[in-house]
Design a protein around this motif. Structure first.
Motif, short mmCIF file in Angstrom:
data_model
loop_
_atom_site.label_atom_id
_atom_site.label_comp_id
_atom_site.label_asym_id
_atom_site.label_seq_id
_atom_site.Cartn_x
_atom_site.Cartn_y
_atom_site.Cartn_z
N GLN A 1 0.84 -1.19 0.00
CA GLN A 1 0.00 0.00 0.00
C GLN A 1 0.88 1.24 0.00
OE1 GLN A 1 -2.85 0.01 3.13
NE2 GLN A 1 -3.73 1.99 2.56
N VAL A 2 0.65 2.08 -0.99
CA VAL A 2 1.47 3.27 -1.14
C VAL A 2 1.06 4.34 -0.13
CG1 VAL A 2 2.11 5.13 -2.71
CG2 VAL A 2 1.72 2.81 -3.59
N GLN A 3 2.04 4.95 0.48
CA GLN A 3 1.76 6.05 1.39
C GLN A 3 2.86 7.10 1.28
OE1 GLN A 3 1.46 5.03 5.55
NE2 GLN A 3 0.18 6.80 6.00
N LEU A 4 2.45 8.34 1.06
CA LEU A 4 3.36 9.48 1.03
C LEU A 4 2.91 10.45 2.11
CD1 LEU A 4 3.61 10.17 -2.82
CD2 LEU A 4 5.15 8.82 -1.41
N VAL A 5 3.80 10.77 3.03
CA VAL A 5 3.44 11.62 4.15
C VAL A 5 4.31 12.87 4.11
CG1 VAL A 5 3.26 11.82 6.64
CG2 VAL A 5 2.76 9.64 5.52
N GLU A 6 3.67 14.02 3.91
CA GLU A 6 4.38 15.29 3.85
C GLU A 6 4.40 15.97 5.21
OE1 GLU A 6 1.98 15.71 -0.25
OE2 GLU A 6 1.36 15.23 1.80
N SER A 7 5.40 16.80 5.40
CA SER A 7 5.48 17.63 6.60
C SER A 7 6.34 18.86 6.29
CB SER A 7 6.07 16.86 7.78
OG SER A 7 7.39 16.44 7.48
N GLY A 8 6.24 19.86 7.15
CA GLY A 8 7.11 21.02 7.03
C GLY A 8 6.46 22.28 6.52
N GLY A 9 5.21 22.22 6.13
CA GLY A 9 4.55 23.43 5.67
C GLY A 9 4.30 24.39 6.82
N GLY A 10 3.84 25.58 6.48
CA GLY A 10 3.55 26.57 7.50
C GLY A 10 3.48 27.96 6.92
N SER A 11 3.54 28.93 7.80
CA SER A 11 3.47 30.33 7.39
C SER A 11 4.81 31.00 7.63
CB SER A 11 2.39 31.06 8.19
OG SER A 11 1.12 30.51 7.93
N VAL A 12 5.19 31.85 6.70
CA VAL A 12 6.48 32.53 6.79
C VAL A 12 6.38 33.87 6.08
CG1 VAL A 12 7.38 31.48 4.68
CG2 VAL A 12 8.98 32.20 6.47
N GLN A 13 7.20 34.80 6.46
CA GLN A 13 7.22 36.09 5.79
C GLN A 13 8.06 36.00 4.51
OE1 GLN A 13 8.52 39.04 8.66
NE2 GLN A 13 6.39 39.50 9.16
N ALA A 14 7.76 36.88 3.59
CA ALA A 14 8.52 36.93 2.34
C ALA A 14 10.01 37.08 2.64
CB ALA A 14 8.03 38.08 1.48
N GLY A 15 10.81 36.32 1.89
CA GLY A 15 12.24 36.32 2.12
C GLY A 15 12.70 35.20 3.03
N GLY A 16 11.76 34.56 3.70
CA GLY A 16 12.08 33.50 4.62
C GLY A 16 12.26 32.15 3.95
N SER A 17 12.44 31.13 4.77
CA SER A 17 12.70 29.78 4.27
C SER A 17 11.82 28.75 4.95
CB SER A 17 14.17 29.40 4.51
OG SER A 17 15.05 30.28 3.84
N LEU A 18 11.56 27.67 4.24
CA LEU A 18 10.87 26.51 4.78
C LEU A 18 11.48 25.26 4.15
CD1 LEU A 18 7.07 27.46 4.71
CD2 LEU A 18 8.46 27.07 6.75
N ARG A 19 11.38 24.16 4.87
CA ARG A 19 11.84 22.88 4.32
C ARG A 19 10.72 21.87 4.42
NH1 ARG A 19 15.87 18.40 6.79
NH2 ARG A 19 16.93 17.71 4.88
N LEU A 20 10.33 21.33 3.28
CA LEU A 20 9.31 20.31 3.22
C LEU A 20 9.95 18.93 3.15
CD1 LEU A 20 6.86 21.88 0.58
CD2 LEU A 20 6.98 22.28 3.04
N SER A 21 9.28 17.96 3.77
CA SER A 21 9.74 16.59 3.75
C SER A 21 8.60 15.68 3.30
CB SER A 21 10.22 16.14 5.14
OG SER A 21 11.26 16.94 5.60
N CYS A 22 8.96 14.58 2.66
CA CYS A 22 7.95 13.62 2.23
C CYS A 22 8.56 12.23 2.31
CB CYS A 22 7.49 13.91 0.82
SG CYS A 22 6.40 12.65 0.11
N ALA A 23 7.98 11.39 3.16
CA ALA A 23 8.45 10.02 3.34
C ALA A 23 7.53 9.08 2.59
CB ALA A 23 8.49 9.67 4.81
N ALA A 24 8.13 8.21 1.77
CA ALA A 24 7.35 7.25 0.98
C ALA A 24 7.51 5.85 1.57
CB ALA A 24 7.83 7.24 -0.46
N SER A 25 6.41 5.13 1.58
CA SER A 25 6.46 3.74 2.04
C SER A 25 5.55 2.89 1.16
CB SER A 25 6.02 3.64 3.50
OG SER A 25 4.71 4.10 3.67
#
Length: 122
Positions: free
Chosen positions: A1-25
């Motif tokens: 059974q395929v599963q992709l789980v994302e994390s790391g989203g959110g709110s940030v001001q312009a010029g800022g940074s975020l890191r998204l992750s996605c684990a597949a199983s």
């Protein structure tokens, strides 16, 4: 059974940074990618990456600001997003393909995550 789980989203001001992750199983992934979508618009490709250093691809709008990487041992893909702009605000989706990919077309990817919201305020 395929599963992709994302994390790391959110709110940030312009010029800022975020890191998204996605684990597949439950899925042998040769290519993984990130896509984004805003209400009323089609889903667009952001970046994709292949196993075995076959190649990475970026949308022109994110080149030089976003970096995609793949941890094959963990079957996890990351999207480092720097110098974020308000135009980057969207729901971001992780996707996977059981073949190597040379495109950012959503139609090429068969497995999808549920999405994680990224909001950039100016």
């Amino acid at each position: 059974q395929v599963q992709l789980v994302e994390s790391g989203g959110g709110s940030v001001q312009a010029g800022g940074s975020l890191r998204l992750s996605c684990a597949a199983s439950g899925y042998r992934t040769y290519c993984m990618g990130w896509f984004r979508q805003t209400p009323g618009k089609e889903r667009e490709g952001v970046a994709s990456i292949n196993r075995n250093d076959v190649g990475t691809y970026y949308a022109d709008s994110v080149k030089g600001r976003f970096t995609i990487s793949l941890d094959t041992a963990k079957n996890t893909v990351y999207l480092q997003m720097n110098t974020l702009k308000s135009d980057d605000t969207a729901m971001y989706y992780c996707a996977a393909s059981s073949n190597y990919c040379y495109t950012l077309s959503p139609a090429y990817f068969r497995a999808w995550g549920q999405g994680t919201q990224v909001t950039v305020s100016s």
